[in-house]
Write a protein that holds these residues in place. Structure first.
Motif, short mmCIF file in Angstrom:
data_model
loop_
_atom_site.label_atom_id
_atom_site.label_comp_id
_atom_site.label_asym_id
_atom_site.label_seq_id
_atom_site.Cartn_x
_atom_site.Cartn_y
_atom_site.Cartn_z
N LEU A 2 3.34 -9.20 15.08
CA LEU A 2 4.56 -9.68 15.75
C LEU A 2 5.81 -9.15 15.07
CD1 LEU A 2 3.55 -13.40 16.43
CD2 LEU A 2 3.36 -11.42 17.95
N THR A 3 5.66 -8.68 13.82
CA THR A 3 6.75 -8.02 13.10
C THR A 3 6.19 -6.74 12.49
OG1 THR A 3 6.33 -9.27 11.06
CG2 THR A 3 7.96 -10.19 12.58
N ALA A 4 7.06 -5.87 12.02
CA ALA A 4 6.64 -4.57 11.48
C ALA A 4 6.68 -4.55 9.95
CB ALA A 4 7.54 -3.47 12.03
N THR A 5 5.92 -3.62 9.37
CA THR A 5 5.93 -3.36 7.93
C THR A 5 6.01 -1.86 7.71
OG1 THR A 5 3.56 -3.09 7.66
CG2 THR A 5 4.40 -5.33 7.57
N SER A 6 6.39 -1.47 6.50
CA SER A 6 6.44 -0.04 6.22
C SER A 6 5.69 0.35 4.95
CB SER A 6 7.90 0.42 6.10
OG SER A 6 8.55 -0.29 5.07
N THR A 7 5.36 -0.62 4.12
CA THR A 7 4.77 -0.32 2.81
C THR A 7 3.60 -1.24 2.50
OG1 THR A 7 6.98 0.28 2.04
CG2 THR A 7 5.33 -0.12 0.35
N ASP A 8 2.57 -0.70 1.87
CA ASP A 8 1.44 -1.49 1.39
C ASP A 8 1.97 -2.66 0.57
OD1 ASP A 8 -0.94 -2.46 0.33
OD2 ASP A 8 -1.27 -0.75 -0.98
N GLY A 9 1.52 -3.86 0.88
CA GLY A 9 1.94 -5.04 0.15
C GLY A 9 3.03 -5.85 0.85
N ASP A 10 3.63 -5.29 1.92
CA ASP A 10 4.61 -6.04 2.70
C ASP A 10 3.91 -7.16 3.45
OD1 ASP A 10 6.67 -4.34 1.96
OD2 ASP A 10 6.79 -3.32 3.89
N THR A 11 4.65 -8.22 3.76
CA THR A 11 4.10 -9.28 4.61
C THR A 11 4.66 -9.13 6.01
OG1 THR A 11 5.82 -10.81 3.90
CG2 THR A 11 3.73 -10.94 2.74
N PHE A 12 3.87 -9.55 6.98
CA PHE A 12 4.29 -9.50 8.37
C PHE A 12 3.68 -10.68 9.12
CE2 PHE A 12 0.23 -7.42 8.46
CZ PHE A 12 -0.29 -7.64 9.72
N LEU A 13 4.27 -11.01 10.25
CA LEU A 13 3.79 -12.11 11.07
C LEU A 13 2.76 -11.58 12.06
CD1 LEU A 13 4.13 -15.14 11.60
CD2 LEU A 13 5.86 -14.55 13.30
N MET A 14 1.61 -12.21 12.07
CA MET A 14 0.51 -11.81 12.93
C MET A 14 0.10 -12.98 13.82
SD MET A 14 -3.40 -10.91 11.74
CE MET A 14 -3.79 -12.61 11.38
N GLU A 15 -0.24 -12.68 15.05
CA GLU A 15 -0.84 -13.71 15.91
C GLU A 15 -2.34 -13.47 15.91
OE1 GLU A 15 -0.40 -15.97 20.11
OE2 GLU A 15 1.00 -14.39 19.62
N TRP B 15 1.64 -15.49 8.33
CA TRP B 15 2.17 -14.39 7.52
C TRP B 15 1.02 -13.84 6.72
CZ3 TRP B 15 6.75 -12.29 8.31
CH2 TRP B 15 7.74 -13.05 8.94
N VAL B 16 0.80 -12.54 6.80
CA VAL B 16 -0.27 -11.88 6.07
C VAL B 16 0.28 -10.62 5.40
CG1 VAL B 16 -2.17 -12.80 7.46
CG2 VAL B 16 -1.01 -10.72 8.20
N THR B 17 -0.50 -10.05 4.50
CA THR B 17 -0.09 -8.88 3.72
C THR B 17 -0.77 -7.62 4.26
OG1 THR B 17 0.15 -10.30 1.78
CG2 THR B 17 0.00 -7.93 1.39
N CYS B 18 0.01 -6.56 4.42
CA CYS B 18 -0.54 -5.32 4.97
C CYS B 18 -1.03 -4.37 3.88
CB CYS B 18 0.50 -4.61 5.82
SG CYS B 18 1.82 -3.85 4.86
#
Length: 121
Positions: A106-119, A67-70
């Motif tokens: 692997l998942t989507a985000t819409s806003t700066d600061g959201d977390t998403f799953l990355m491979e 899980w990382v932050t966009c």
């Protein structure tokens, strides 16, 4: 809050500054320390928990998923790269792997600061 991902491989170092959860880290220019990864930095892993400056920061090595932050909106399947302040950004051409690419969303985000799953790549 995203669940923690146990990747089995971890690294650690003394936090050169406060480091939040789900951010990319890099080795500092000071021996034994880690800091937030910048846009042109080399990410050695990602944090799962926040760490205060001067405390031991444990991070997951770049293998498997994290899980990382966009820093901007990201769609499922986008190739991603480091951004400022330990965040992750989509590649300029999201379907193209570059030297800076660190993984794929692997998942989507819409806003700066959201977390998403990355491979990790």
């Amino acid at each position: 809050m995203p669940m923690k991902i146990n990747q089995g491989l971890t690294g650690s170092g003394i936090a050169a500054a406060a480091i939040g959860a789900n951010l990319l880290v890099t080795r500092s220019t000071v021996a034994g320390k880690v800091d937030l990864c910048g846009a042109s930095g080399l990410a050695v892993g990602s944090t799962q928990e926040a760490t205060a400056s001067g405390d031991l920061c444990t991070y997951s090595r770049p293998i498997g998923t994290a899980w990382v932050t966009c820093s901007a909106a990201i769609a499922i399947g986008d190739m991603v790269k480091p951004a400022a302040s330990g965040k992750v950004a989509p590649e300029a051409t999201v379907t193209t792997i570059t030297a800076a690419t660190i993984g794929q969303a692997l998942t989507a985000t819409s806003t700066d600061g959201d977390t998403f799953l990355m491979e990790w790549r």
